[in-house]
Write a protein that holds these residues in place. Structure first.
Motif, mmCIF file in Angstrom:
data_model
loop_
_atom_site.group_PDB
_atom_site.id
_atom_site.type_symbol
_atom_site.label_atom_id
_atom_site.label_comp_id
_atom_site.label_asym_id
_atom_site.label_seq_id
_atom_site.Cartn_x
_atom_site.Cartn_y
_atom_site.Cartn_z
ATOM 1 N N ASP A 48 -0.998 14.649 27.743
ATOM 2 C CA ASP A 48 0.609 14.771 27.609
ATOM 3 C C ASP A 48 1.109 14.443 28.935
ATOM 4 O O ASP A 48 1.014 14.815 30.029
ATOM 5 C CB ASP A 48 0.723 16.196 27.164
ATOM 6 C CG ASP A 48 0.050 16.370 25.890
ATOM 7 O OD1 ASP A 48 -0.319 15.557 25.041
ATOM 8 O OD2 ASP A 48 0.188 17.675 25.567
ATOM 9 N N LEU A 49 2.205 13.555 28.452
ATOM 10 C CA LEU A 49 3.301 13.389 29.500
ATOM 11 C C LEU A 49 3.989 14.681 30.024
ATOM 12 O O LEU A 49 4.000 15.482 29.321
ATOM 13 C CB LEU A 49 4.443 12.553 29.038
ATOM 14 C CG LEU A 49 3.945 11.010 28.957
ATOM 15 C CD1 LEU A 49 3.545 10.331 27.687
ATOM 16 C CD2 LEU A 49 4.849 10.007 29.755
ATOM 17 N N PRO A 50 4.586 14.656 31.205
ATOM 18 C CA PRO A 50 5.189 15.756 31.991
ATOM 19 C C PRO A 50 6.490 16.265 31.129
ATOM 20 O O PRO A 50 6.889 17.428 31.437
ATOM 21 C CB PRO A 50 5.418 15.556 33.087
ATOM 22 C CG PRO A 50 5.657 14.075 33.141
ATOM 23 C CD PRO A 50 4.471 13.486 32.243
ATOM 24 N N PHE A 51 6.994 15.465 30.339
ATOM 25 C CA PHE A 51 8.259 15.791 29.462
ATOM 26 C C PHE A 51 7.984 16.000 28.217
ATOM 27 O O PHE A 51 7.157 15.048 27.516
ATOM 28 C CB PHE A 51 9.332 14.880 29.965
ATOM 29 C CG PHE A 51 9.226 13.611 29.316
ATOM 30 C CD1 PHE A 51 9.837 12.891 28.291
ATOM 31 C CD2 PHE A 51 8.653 12.652 30.461
ATOM 32 C CE1 PHE A 51 9.475 11.621 27.967
ATOM 33 C CE2 PHE A 51 8.402 11.372 30.168
ATOM 34 C CZ PHE A 51 9.054 10.720 29.045
ATOM 35 N N LYS A 69 12.450 6.304 29.776
ATOM 36 C CA LYS A 69 11.734 7.544 30.420
ATOM 37 C C LYS A 69 10.091 7.259 30.369
ATOM 38 O O LYS A 69 9.319 7.668 31.506
ATOM 39 C CB LYS A 69 11.619 8.672 29.473
ATOM 40 C CG LYS A 69 12.913 9.440 29.446
ATOM 41 C CD LYS A 69 12.997 10.424 30.913
ATOM 42 C CE LYS A 69 12.946 11.837 30.483
ATOM 43 N NZ LYS A 69 13.140 12.875 31.489
ATOM 44 N N LEU A 70 9.741 6.244 29.622
ATOM 45 C CA LEU A 70 8.332 5.921 29.844
ATOM 46 C C LEU A 70 8.115 5.089 30.844
ATOM 47 O O LEU A 70 6.915 4.418 31.188
ATOM 48 C CB LEU A 70 7.646 5.420 28.415
ATOM 49 C CG LEU A 70 7.667 6.441 27.172
ATOM 50 C CD1 LEU A 70 7.425 5.672 25.812
ATOM 51 C CD2 LEU A 70 6.616 7.352 27.802
ATOM 52 N N GLY A 71 9.155 4.446 31.566
ATOM 53 C CA GLY A 71 9.082 3.474 32.366
ATOM 54 C C GLY A 71 8.754 2.051 32.196
ATOM 55 O O GLY A 71 8.389 1.342 32.882
ATOM 56 N N GLU A 105 8.207 -4.247 25.088
ATOM 57 C CA GLU A 105 7.044 -3.730 25.615
ATOM 58 C C GLU A 105 6.467 -2.653 24.847
ATOM 59 O O GLU A 105 5.376 -2.361 24.748
ATOM 60 C CB GLU A 105 7.282 -3.268 27.045
ATOM 61 C CG GLU A 105 7.108 -4.512 28.086
ATOM 62 C CD GLU A 105 7.266 -3.897 29.503
ATOM 63 O OE1 GLU A 105 6.508 -2.981 30.016
ATOM 64 O OE2 GLU A 105 8.034 -4.520 30.227
ATOM 65 N N ALA A 106 7.432 -2.027 24.207
ATOM 66 C CA ALA A 106 6.854 -0.726 23.579
ATOM 67 C C ALA A 106 6.188 -1.063 22.504
ATOM 68 O O ALA A 106 5.472 -0.196 21.822
ATOM 69 C CB ALA A 106 8.029 0.420 23.457
ATOM 70 N N VAL A 107 6.801 -1.976 21.555
ATOM 71 C CA VAL A 107 6.334 -2.282 20.279
ATOM 72 C C VAL A 107 5.020 -2.653 20.144
ATOM 73 O O VAL A 107 4.440 -3.268 21.069
ATOM 74 C CB VAL A 107 7.378 -3.333 19.478
ATOM 75 C CG1 VAL A 107 6.845 -3.714 18.264
ATOM 76 C CG2 VAL A 107 8.546 -3.141 19.758
ATOM 77 N N GLY A 108 4.188 -1.805 19.316
ATOM 78 C CA GLY A 108 2.552 -1.994 19.301
ATOM 79 C C GLY A 108 1.887 -0.968 19.946
ATOM 80 O O GLY A 108 0.871 -0.775 19.549
#
Lengths: 223, 811
Positions: free
Chosen positions: B532-535, B578-580, B586-589
């Motif tokens: 899990d991510l820290p947030f 937030k994910l950097g 970049e996020a898609v997929g």
């Protein structure tokens, strides 16, 4: 009744001392009718104010009925003149917001006279000066002579032993003036009220039995 | 003597009409403001003080320390009451459970479901019979004992009448709670007064709740100490001899005994006195609002300042008038009046004027009270005539008389009679012009402070109204639905029926609107990395039509479709950051796992929209079509309308609703109104500022008028001489205006930094806020100067126009 000894009053203007009254020595007995005469600025009104305790001298002693007025506190002085002295002014000095009746009544309010007694006294006074019909009028609705009658009535209401009049006829025509002087004479003779008036008029002065002439704050003549 | 004073007072009031009017107006307004504030403050302080045991009642509350942060909760774990009663045998405890927005349906005499159903937004509490030992009730029918049994309910008188026509008819009849639980009415009690945070209206027995916990999904939390909800609260009634501090100390052992070991030192229970519940902003209460004591203090301070301003005006105007009245004073002194008597007379006049102002103030207050709800949190109409008001009136009357009458009386009675009679009293003899200036500066500083505050508050509210929320809030209707599988199963048919209506453009089902007060967060993992991510991420459950219905914009990829065989999600731009990730593309997929779900591919990135009110920042958010049982949360129907007659559309939609959900009350709201409701407090505050800024301006203008009158009297001779020497009217008006312009500028210099500091603090409440621009200050100073100009213009001009022969003659 009144005894002034070495009375002086002055104002300082810069380094100069200007005397309004200088070394006045004067005695007035009960029942006298005195006129104070003199040119403008000779100190007539100042003298009258000092006698009337509205003003104080800077020097000298003042005995009123053997009480040393110059040493009394304001409250005691006020008590003294409230009982014994009535004022009549050239400009009448009635309170514009009060009716004739209320103006005459005012001195009694400050002497804590009872309401019923006040009513009787004011009614007497209205009667005496024939102004009953005008009792609900305001000063502005009266002629000068009538206003001065009210002024005199107001001065007399508390039965003073001494009336101080500062040019009482100064704003009146000669007929009205005569009426006022007749009233003063009558008061003096019949009721024994002491009267001191300041006047410019020889004719008015003739009503009195003593005339004091002032010049530059000094008594010049006293006969 | 007294009657004489009164006669003269009345005549003087009449004679100096303008002056008296200004004095009267200023005082009446200020007194009315004070009175209203008094009523508000008194009302707020009276909350829940009427219970016989109010001094001994406490709420058991919880403090949690997490990473240095302290969080406060009024809610408490479900088994807490039993444990508390066990561990503190001398103390009485009672627990209650509030249920917001519950539906009640009347069962007719034959116990059949009738058409009569209502939603109760407020006042529904599951309570134990012991509640009656805590809070003061008066029972009209039955007794609290009926609350010891399950499936029983007690109603307030107004609800009994609402549901059954009369209180006596209600007893013995039945209600259906949320279409699930049958409740029999066993008792009726009198309406609680308005000054309570416990607005008891519908009181089902607590035993009912205990046997139906699964209805709220709390069955598994029955014995859990880790779970708490603000709906479940426990109250303690302390015996006279027990101090709350002792109990607080013992509550630490209580935590050790019942909570997991790691909770010790992190979780604290303590007692919150009943009388603090209305004021403690750390906790929510069951009422309509919490009032912080500091805001009440501010309000009282404003009232006091306004009254002081009016008294200052009175002093200014009266002493300016003193010159005109000097002859009367002189004659009275010659007639033998003592200073004390004169002071009494002057104070009597003031008394009369203030009393008259008080009567007008009462009238103003009486007219104002119905509008109070627009500027304060108090929604009910306060009674004007109540105990203590009279006492307050007398105190404030005397204080005002002394404050405003004493100084003028002192000055006037000090006049030398000989000078007074001869009209030798001039404004010069009455000292304190510089004092007067200081007073006027203070008045204007206060007024400008409020003006600046008002402009800032109003601009912020305008900004909020016009702010781009990232979605379309117009013409969107929200229908609250029920979160049970039967209702959800009807969604498809309901949607198809709604689509028949020509006014309906888009329909979607979701948990909530893009902006709401919902803050559901979950842990999550990204891109197949099984950690899990820290947030946490905020989640929104919505179907595929959500994007069109609310007009959300895509930054990359596309919105998921409900009919997709593979469950996909959409994230927002903040989440991308937030994910950097550098770009949304970049996020898609990539994949995401929420809680313990399977890995789901990201179909697209939605442009940021405001999750909550503009007070809060945009949160990293994942949107998805909730599967299975979680799908029950998507109970809200969102309808985008396209019509010029939304009222008609609404009634058509209601008809469709009643066809599909006859057993559920129809509850619709427009999205823009819902969003405006986020800012109710701020709206009221900005209105409050407006009102008091206007009052302060009016009163300081009266003060300015008084000062200018005073100066006009004082400068009569100067003006006369200047005119004889050839000064124009214009140059004399300038002479006067220069003075007050300087005063206002000084006042502005004092007010501006304070206002800036104060309002920056207020704006801090908003993540999305306006900048305090220089133009705000410019507007404030221009407004002040303009109004001041209007005020003094007349006086200055009439002084300038005066005939010099007249003004010089008196010498």
């Amino acid at each position: 009744m009144i005894k002034l000894e070495h009375i002086s009053k002055w104002v300082n203007q810069g380094n100069n001392r200007i005397f309004l009254l200088k070394d006045i020595n004067l005695g007035i007995e009960e029942g006298e009718f005195v006129s104070i005469m003199g040119p403008s600025g000779s100190g007539k009104s100042t003298l009258l104010n000092v006698v009337g305790m509205l003003d104080t001298a800077d020097e000298g002693s003042y005995q009123f009925y053997d009480q040393p007025v110059h040493t009394l506190k304001e409250k005691q002085r006020s008590q003294l003149y409230k009982q014994h002295i009535g004022f009549v002014f050239q400009a009448y000095h009635l309170i514009d917001e009060l009716t004739v009746y209320e103006n005459i009544e005012t001195p009694l309010l400050y002497q804590d006279t009872k309401s019923s007694e006040r009513k009787a006294l004011v009614a007497d006074m209205l009667d005496r000066f024939n102004i009953v019909g005008k009792k609900d009028l305001f000063p502005a609705q009266l002629s000068g002579g009538q206003q001065q009658l009210v002024g005199i009535a107001r001065a007399l209401i508390a039965k003073p032993k001494l009336i101080l009049a500062d040019e009482p006829t100064g704003n009146l025509n000669s007929k009205q003036g005569e009426e006022i002087m007749d009233i003063f004479t009558q008061l003096n003779r019949e009721d024994g009220v002491t009267i001191i008036q300041v006047t410019h008029s020889e004719k008015n002065a003739a009503y009195s039995n003593r005339i004091i002439h002032l010049l530059d704050g000094r008594i010049e003549h006293n006969r | 003597m007294i009657s004489n004073y009164i006669t003269i007072a009345i005549r003087n009031i009449r004679r100096y009409g303008t002056n008296s009017f200004l004095n009267l107006a200023g005082l009446a307004i200020a007194l009315a403001a004070c009175l209203v504030i008094f009523l508000v403050v008194k009302h707020e302080y009276s909350f829940d003080t009427y219970h016989t045991n109010s001094e001994r009642i406490y709420q058991v509350v919880k403090k949690e320390v997490k990473e240095g942060n302290e969080d406060f909760y009024g809610g408490i774990a479900l088994p807490a009451k039993k444990a508390l009663s066990n561990d503190f045998p001398t103390i009485k405890f009672t627990e209650l459970f509030t249920s917001f927005g519950a539906q009640f349906t009347v069962l007719d005499a034959a116990d059949q479901v009738s058409n009569k159903k209502f939603l109760e937004e407020q006042g529904v509490f599951f309570v134990e019979p012991g509640i009656a030992d805590f809070f003061s009730f008066s029972w009209v029918e039955g007794s609290p004992e009926i609350l010891s049994k399950p499936d029983m309910i007690a109603l307030s008188r107004s609800k009994a009448i609402k549901y059954f026509g009369s209180e006596s008819n209600a007893v013995g009849r039945s209600l259906l709670f949320e279409n699930k639980i049958r409740l029999r009415v066993g008792a009726v009690f009198a309406e609680p007064p308005p000054n309570t945070d416990f607005n008891f209206q519908m009181l089902p027995s607590y035993a009912t709740l205990e046997s139906n916990l699964d209805l709220w999904g709390y069955e598994q939390n029955k014995e859990s100490w880790g779970f708490s909800t603000s709906n479940h609260q426990v109250y303690a009634l302390l015996p006279q001899s027990v101090q709350p501090e002792q109990v607080n100390k013992q509550l630490q052992d209580f935590v050790k005994k019942y909570y997991r070991p790691e909770a010790v030192g992190k979780i604290f229970h303590f007692l919150l006195p009943l009388k603090e519940i209305h004021f403690d902003t750390r906790f929510g209460n069951n009422g309509t609002h919490i009032t912080s004591k500091s805001s009440l203090m501010t309000l009282q301070l404003i009232g006091l300042l306004i009254l002081l301003m009016a008294c200052i005006n009175f002093i200014n105007l009266s002493t300016a008038l003193a010159v005109k009245r000097s002859k009367e004073i002189g004659i009275r002194k010659v007639m033998g009046s003592t200073r004390v008597q004169l002071r009494i007379q002057l104070l009597a006049e003031t008394f009369l004027l203030v009393s008259f102002a008080m009567i007008i103030a009462l009238l103003i207050t009486w007219l104002t009270l119905p509008y109070l709800k627009y500027i304060t949190d108090i929604q009910e109409k306060l009674p004007l005539f109540q105990s203590n008001v009279l006492l307050f009136l007398v105190i404030i009357l005397l204080a005002t008389v002394l404050l405003s009458g004493f100084y003028p009386a002192l000055v006037l009675s000090r006049f030398n009679p000989v000078e007074a009679i001869k009209n030798k009293i001039h404004a010069h003899s009455i000292a304190g012009l510089s004092l007067r200036r200081v007073l006027v500066i203070l008045q204007f500083a206060f007024a400008q402070l409020l003006v600046i505050a008002t402009i800032i508050a109003v601009s912020q509210m305008n900004f909020i109204r016009k702010a781009d929320l990232g979605f379309n809030k117009e013409s969107t209707l929200l229908l609250s639905g029920n979160m049970d599988s039967t209702s959800i199963a009807k969604h498809t048919g309901f949607k198809a029926a709604l689509q028949q209506l020509p006014e309906v453009k888009h329909i979607s089902f979701s948990m909530d609107a893009p902006s709401s007060d919902n803050n559901w967060t979950m842990n999550f993992a990204f891109n197949q990395i099984n950690e899990d991510l820290p947030f946490d991420t905020h989640i929104k459950m919505a179907d595929g039509s959500y994007v069109e219905t609310f007009g959300l914009k895509m930054a990359a990829g596309e919105f998921y479709r409900s009919e997709d065989s593979l469950r996909k999600v959409v994230i927002n731009e903040t989440m991308v950051k937030k994910l950097g990730l550098k770009t949304p593309e970049e996020a898609v997929g990539k994949t995401i796992r929420i809680g313990i779900s399977e890995w789901m591919p990201i179909a697209g990135v939605v442009k940021d929209f405001k999750n909550n009110s503009l007070r809060e920042s945009i949160k990293p958010t994942v949107l998805f079509h909730a599967p299975g049982k979680l799908g029950n949360y998507m109970a809200q129907t969102n309808i985008r309308l396209e019509t010029s007659n939304p009222g008609q559309a609404l009634s058509k939609i209601e008809k469709v609703w009643n066809r599909f959900y006859p057993e559920y009350a129809f509850r619709a709201s427009f999205l823009d109104e819902t969003i405006n409701n986020f800012y109710q407090q701020e709206e009221r505050l900005s209105r409050l500022y407006k009102v008091f800024a206007a009052l302060a301006i009016v009163i300081s203008c009266l003060g300015l008028y008084g000062l200018i009158s005073f100066m006009a009297v004082q400068k009569t001779k100067e003006v006369g001489i200047r005119k004889v020497l050839g000064a124009s009217v214009g140059s004399i008006v300038v002479l006067f205006s220069k003075e007050f312009t300087i005063l206002i500028l000084i006042a502005f210099a004092m007010a501006a930094p304070v206002a800036w500091y104060m309002m920056s603090g207020w704006l801090e409440n908003f993540v999305f806020r306006i900048e305090i621009g220089w133009w705000i200050f410019l507007i404030a100073v221009v407004i002040s100067l303009f109004i001041a100009w209007l005020t003094v213009g007349y006086k200055a001009i009439s002084a300038a126009l005066a005939n010099p022969v007249k003004s010089l003659k008196t010498e």
